[in-house]
Design an enzyme around this catalytic site. Structure first.
Site, PDB file in Angstrom:
ATOM      1  CB  CYS A 102     -28.914 -17.357  -2.606  1.00 19.99           C
ATOM      2  SG  CYS A 102     -30.067 -19.076  -3.102  1.00 19.99           S
ATOM      3  N   GLY A 205     -20.794 -20.346   8.528  1.00 17.59           N
ATOM      4  CA  GLY A 205     -20.089 -21.403   7.934  1.00 17.59           C
ATOM      5  C   GLY A 205     -19.192 -22.463   8.658  1.00 17.59           C
ATOM      6  N   GLY A 228     -26.321 -21.786  10.736  1.00 16.87           N
ATOM      7  CA  GLY A 228     -27.446 -22.218   9.727  1.00 16.87           C
ATOM      8  C   GLY A 228     -27.677 -23.661  10.060  1.00 16.87           C
ATOM      9  NE  ARG A 229     -24.627 -26.163   5.628  1.00 21.06           N
ATOM     10  CZ  ARG A 229     -23.523 -26.689   4.918  1.00 21.06           C
ATOM     11  NH1 ARG A 229     -23.301 -27.960   4.591  1.00 21.06           N
ATOM     12  NH2 ARG A 229     -22.279 -25.991   5.211  1.00 21.06           N
TER      13      ARG A 229
END
Length: 347
Positions: A102, A205, A228-229
C-alpha cells in the site's frame, strides 16, 4: 494446477485485488459471479483488529459463496501483526495475506504497507512471526520496491519464500509511482523464472483487457493475474479474460440488461450485509461506474445517489433498463474510479 497450500485455483487463476472502499463482500459477490477465482478483503489495520475497532473487525466478514477468500492485514509492529493474524484466522478465511504494497501516505509513512520495502529484515521478521502463528497459508502482496533505486522485490521473493509464504502477488510499480505511469512486468517475470522460486507468482498492474492478460501470461509466465481497478464497475472482465484465453475470441460486451442485473445484485448484497440505511449509502459510489457512458444519464444518476429508499432505487433501475435497452453502450475499461486510489505520495 495452481495451488496455495491445499487451495486449488485452476490452471491460470484470476484474483480480485484487495481495494480499500471497493472490495467489500457485496462487490466480491458480483466479481465471483463473473469469474473471479479468488478474492481478498479490503486491507485491515492490525492495530484496529487488536483494539477491536468496528471499522476493522467488520471487514473480517467472509461468506461461503465467495470462497476461496483471503483476509489481508497491514501494520508495522511485529507483535501487533502476529496478534492480528491470529484474530483474522479466527474469522475462518482460506488464507492470510500481508500487505507490503500500500503506497498511501497514511499507511506507508507510518511504517506499514510499502514502507517495509525500505526495511527488508523487518518485513522478514513480521512475516516469519505470522507464518509461525497461524495454521492457514500465508501470502504476501507487494511492489517492485520503494523507488527506482531500490527495486528489491527479487530479494523479497526469495527471503519470504524461504520463511514459508505460499504465494506472492507483485504490483508492477514502485511506491513512489503510486498508481501513475505504466506497470513494469519485467521484474515480475524475472522472479517467476528464477529457478529458486517454487511458490505461485501473481502479477498485478494495468491488465485492463483480455488481450493484455494473454500477453502477460505468455511473455512473463506468471501463474495468474490479480485484477484491481479494471474490475470496478466492470466485473465481467474475469469471464472475458477466461473466454479469450480459451477461444481467442472476445465475449460480447455486457448488455444494458447485464449492467442493471449486476447493479441490482450488488445492491441486494449491500442491503443484506450493511442493512437498509448503510447498504443504500455504500452502494452510491458504484452506480456511476456501472452506467458509465450511458447518454443523458445525469437525471438517473442523481436519483440513484440521493434516494434513501431501496424500493425506489430498484424502480429507477427498472426505468434505466426500459429506456436504454435498445442502445449500444460503449465499453470503457478503466473507470474514473481510479480517483478512489490516487493519494498524496510524499512522506
Amino acid at each position: 494446477m495452481v495451488k496455495i497450500g491445499k487451495i486449488e485455483l485452476g490452471e491460470f487463476p484470476l484474483l480480485l485485488a484487495p481495494m480499500e472502499d471497493v472490495s467489500d463482500p457485496p462487490f466480491r459477490a458480483v466479481c465471483k459471479d463473473n469469474g473471479a477465482d479468488m478474492m481478498y478483503t479490503e486491507f485491515i489495520s492490525s492495530e484496529g483488529l487488536i483494539r477491536d475497532a468496528y471499522k476493522s473487525t467488520h471487514k473480517l466478514d467472509v461468506f461461503e459463496y465467495e470462497r476461496p477468500v483471503g483476509i489481508q492485514i497491514f501494520g508495522g509492529d511485529i507483535e501487533v501483526m502476529r496478534e492480528a493474524a491470529i484474530i483474522a484466522e479466527g474469522a475462518s478465511p482460506d488464507l492470510i495475506d500481508i500487505n507490503y504494497g500500500c503506497p498511501v501516505k497514511a499507511v506507508a509513512c507510518k511504517g506499514a504497507g510499502a514502507s517495509l520495502l525500505r526495511d527488508i529484515p523487518k518485513m522478514v521478521r513480521i512475516t516469519e512471526e505470522i507464518v509461525k502463528a497461524v495454521k492457514l497459508p500465508v501470502t504476501v502482496k507487494t511492489r517492485l520496491g520503494w523507488d527506482e533505486s531500490t527495486l528489491n522485490v527479487p530479494e523479497v521473493a526469495e527471503r519470504l519464500q524461504d520463511i514459508g509464504i505460499q504465494a506472492l502477488s507483485i504490483h508492477g510499480r514502485t511506491r513512489v509511482q503510486m498508481y501513475k505511469g505504466s506497470a513494469d512486468w519485467s521484474l515480475i517475470g524475472e522472479i517467476k523464472n528464477n529457478p529458486r522460486i517454487k511458490i505461485p507468482i501473481f502479477g498485478n498492474g494495468d491488465v485492463t483487457t483480455p488481450q493484455r492478460a494473454m500477453e502477460v501470461r505468455e511473455r512473463y509466465g506468471v501463474d495468474g493475474i490479480m485484477i484491481g481497478r479494471a474490475s470496478i464497475g466492470y466485473p465481467w472482465i474475469f469471464n472475458e479474460i477466461k473466454h479469450y484465453m480459451k477461444t481467442g475470441e472476445m465475449l460480447a460486451p455486457p448488455s444494458v440488461q447485464d449492467r442493471v442485473n449486476v447493479a441490482r445484485k450488488h445492491l441486494k448484497h449491500s442491503l443484506e450485509w450493511k442493512g437498509e440505511k448503510h447498504g443504500v449509502l455504500e452502494m452510491r459510489r458504484h452506480y456511476s461506474n456501472y452506467f458509465k457512458a450511458f447518454p443523458n444519464f445525469k437525471e438517473y444518476r442523481m436519483k440513484l445517489v440521493t434516494l434513501d429508499n431501496y424500493d425506489e432505487i430498484f424502480t429507477i433501475l427498472d426505468q434505466v433498463l426500459e429506456e436504454y435497452s435498445n442502445i449500444e453502450i460503449p465499453v470503457i475499461r478503466v473507470p474514473e474510479a481510479e480517483k478512489l486510489l490516487l493519494y498524496q505520495s510524499s512522506c
